[in-house]
Scaffold this motif. Sequence first.
Motif, short mmCIF file in Angstrom:
data_model
loop_
_atom_site.label_atom_id
_atom_site.label_comp_id
_atom_site.label_asym_id
_atom_site.label_seq_id
_atom_site.Cartn_x
_atom_site.Cartn_y
_atom_site.Cartn_z
N GLU A 154 -12.20 14.89 -1.82
CA GLU A 154 -13.09 16.05 -1.67
C GLU A 154 -14.09 16.08 -2.82
O GLU A 154 -13.97 15.32 -3.78
N GLY A 155 -15.05 16.98 -2.71
CA GLY A 155 -16.05 17.11 -3.79
C GLY A 155 -17.11 16.02 -3.72
O GLY A 155 -17.32 15.43 -2.66
N PRO A 156 -17.80 15.73 -4.84
CA PRO A 156 -18.89 14.75 -4.83
C PRO A 156 -18.49 13.38 -4.27
O PRO A 156 -19.32 12.69 -3.69
N VAL A 157 -17.24 12.97 -4.42
CA VAL A 157 -16.85 11.65 -3.94
C VAL A 157 -16.86 11.54 -2.42
O VAL A 157 -16.72 10.45 -1.86
N GLU A 182 -12.51 12.60 -10.42
CA GLU A 182 -12.54 13.95 -9.86
C GLU A 182 -12.79 13.89 -8.36
O GLU A 182 -13.75 13.25 -7.92
N GLY A 183 -11.92 14.52 -7.59
CA GLY A 183 -12.09 14.56 -6.14
C GLY A 183 -11.17 13.62 -5.39
O GLY A 183 -10.94 13.79 -4.19
N LEU A 184 -10.64 12.61 -6.08
CA LEU A 184 -9.67 11.72 -5.44
C LEU A 184 -8.33 11.98 -6.09
O LEU A 184 -8.20 11.92 -7.31
N LYS A 185 -7.31 12.29 -5.28
CA LYS A 185 -6.01 12.59 -5.85
C LYS A 185 -4.91 11.86 -5.08
O LYS A 185 -4.86 11.92 -3.85
N ILE A 186 -4.04 11.18 -5.82
CA ILE A 186 -2.92 10.52 -5.17
C ILE A 186 -1.84 11.58 -4.95
O ILE A 186 -1.40 12.23 -5.90
N LEU A 187 -1.43 11.76 -3.69
CA LEU A 187 -0.48 12.82 -3.37
C LEU A 187 0.95 12.31 -3.29
O LEU A 187 1.89 13.01 -3.66
N ASP A 188 1.11 11.08 -2.81
CA ASP A 188 2.47 10.59 -2.64
C ASP A 188 2.45 9.09 -2.40
O ASP A 188 1.43 8.52 -1.97
#
Lengths: 247, 619
Positions: free
Chosen positions: A20-23, A98-104
């Motif tokens: 999400e966000g700018p990415v 920022e905007g990329l997140k590893i969830l699992d």
Amino acid sequence: MLLESNNKESIKLRIKFAKEGPVKYIGHLDIMRFFQKAIRRSGIDIKYTGGYSPHQVMSFAQPLGVGDISDAEYLDIEVWNVTSSEEMTASLDAQMVEGLKILDIIKLPKECRNAMSSVETASYELYIKDEYEDTSSLICNPKTVDLLLSKDSITVVKPGKKGKEDTIKEIRDGILKIEVMENNHFKMLLNASSSGNIKPDYVISSLYKVADSEDKYDPDAWQIKRLDLYTLIDEKYVSLGDVGERF
Amino acid sequence: MRKLMLPDRVLMKIDKPARYIGGEFGSIMKDPCKVDIRFAMCFPDVYEIGMSHLGIQILYDMFNKFEDTWCERVYSPWNDLDEIMRKESIPLFALESQDPIKDFDFLGITLQYEMCYTNILQILDLSGIPFINSDRTWDDPIVIGGGPCAYNPEPIAPLFDIFYIGEGETNYRELLDLYKMSKAGGDSREEFLHKASLIGGMYVPSLYETEYKEDGTIKSFTPKYSDMPLKVRKEAVADLNNTYYPTKPVIPFIKATQDRLTLEIMRGCIRGCRFCQAGQLYKPIRERDVEFLKETASKLIENTGHEEINLSSLSSSDYSKLEELLEFLIEICKEKRVNISLPSLRIDAFSLDVMNKVQDVKKSSLTFAPEAGTQRLRNIINKGLTKEDILGGAEMAFLGGWNKVKLYFMLGLPFETKEDILGIGELCNDIAKLYYDTVPKEKRNGKISITASTSFFIPKPFTAFQWAPMGKMEDFREKAFITREGILSQLNQRSITYNWHDTDVSVLEGVFARGDRRVFDVLLNAYKKGCMFDAWTDSFSYDRWAESFKECNVDMNFYTVRTREDDEIFPWDFIDAGVTKNYLLREWKRAQAGEVTPNCRAKCAGCGAASFEGGKFCF
């Protein structure tokens, strides 16, 4: 990183991440390149293909369009060594921006199908982006949705690429569910298989058409948010993220 | 989440929106309220080109290590966004903060090649900064330029407040401290610039005036204030092991033109080829310590995840510890699965062994750069590569399995004759013949494939050839034709491919390389006609430029085809680049006599660079 030995078996993992966000403006190929470098930085012992120009054994479940955001994207890799879901998630997440997140990160069963071919459906949330004229009330109501779903056939025109002719695409069967939510958001469940993928844009444009407001439709105005991807296991739809086990 | 300057509807319509979002891995975010200086670092071309440049990564790292400074990046918006930004009055912004460039304290622009000059105007235009330095106020950033083209800054002098001549690692701290003091002390902008001109390496063009003779050459070049230097001496880092080198560079979101790690191993060159500007500008020769390089390479690989590494220097074969460095890299790159992109190496047993280990012999080619087709002309240009060297190296390579050879030449070199041009075809043929003589039929990996490429020679400042006339465009085409005919007449012509580029852009490059301040009018005129991205074949329009020259009453030939007199004052003479004009004139005379000058390691030629600290072969 160890060079693989011939008698060791690789382990299949599935990485779940959010975007999400700018990415969101970064296209799929560049996201792939980003992950290739991130995985190398993280020290994860990923398997490489053989041959003259080896590359990482990595496959994405489904590309996400430029401008789209997602709560659940999936990337399958094969590795030689693992620690724990928690540890590997943290170490890969440290390589994100920022905007990329590893969830699992989960371990997949050995016979598990390749991510891309296993995708059957996708759920989406759609809403008008802040800076655009809000025409959502024209279509975001049970009346318009029921009108659309009552049709046996809904067609959209797919513009021809590179001088080829336009094609007509039938999308009714691919629309599994449309929900109207508060504050003029939609939730949709659509066919996302490799042969029958329905883009959420098609549904939105068809809703405008059925509401006699085609001139109000601006494809850029609608934010597409992918909520999850599903596969079929024993005739039940299961999220791709639930196909394996944490470790 | 950061808020972007460009609205969604613009980003969704343009090509590669990821060029303009910032936030890449390795990019630096600071709190603007906690810094004293905002510095915008600019490469005046599109993102993918700019992100390939090591210089900006070095300076970016350096500035951001200063606690009181936040350095961000800005690149030329591509044509599609440029149009939208003008139409909607969207100001040019820095990638990290997305803040308008106009609000920054400094705008630093790197000058790597002359054909990006119109893009400098684009950057200033879109930022809302007045083009002419004397029109600016304290509301505008200090516009500072650096890089190789700063060694002849005159054609673009009116656009810049300061030029930083030489290597950027040394004097920026002093400049920033002066800036803070000047602002706090209420100095006028001109007072600040005057004080800046007293710092080493800083040239303030608005405070110098040029007078011309009737024949158009320079009469005098005088500073406004008496305490200002008559000559600006370049800056050079004395110890390359004790300076800034980024170990966590910014990693672009989209594929950069050079999508790999760069390891700069040394500066300067011992060879003294008479056409080569870089070899002179970066003297004295300074190497980076091999241990420093090994450590840096390891850190870079860990911190970036890049899949390819490349060594950067003017003549890597002359790096004293090359064998040790390559052995280390081959080892670590095999382990980390990083490709090594080899620089051009002198072809000998050692380099062939390395290439064997690192490349696919079947696919890669052997590269030679004779630059001239005959030994006579090679001696004139002081390129010490003999036919024996080439054939000897080629023979070794052929026995090792190579069957692809690339050869680079220049057309239009000084004192070139038709024989020299025909020599190109003859040399190619000799190599082809050698292949068939060396490798028995049953051992051949296929046919020999030779590719000869020619480019057009452009005389550059601070070389022995700065007095030389440049060839005319019509002559270039004819020479390319002669080259081709020469190749086609060879016995083995079917093994030889000839590439040449029809570059009328070379003429423009020739004008700006040795141009003076009067050329600036043409630049401004051409920009207003829509000239931009001139380094891109699709965007370059020779006709528009020709029109501009005509309208401004400036003769291209004055700058290109004219032979300079020995005592002519050049627009760049006010710069002390280390190598002296006397040395260069000596070399120009030796060229005319066909005399070879040995390299620095063999014998010192007294070029003048020894006046700088740290030279490996300077005594």
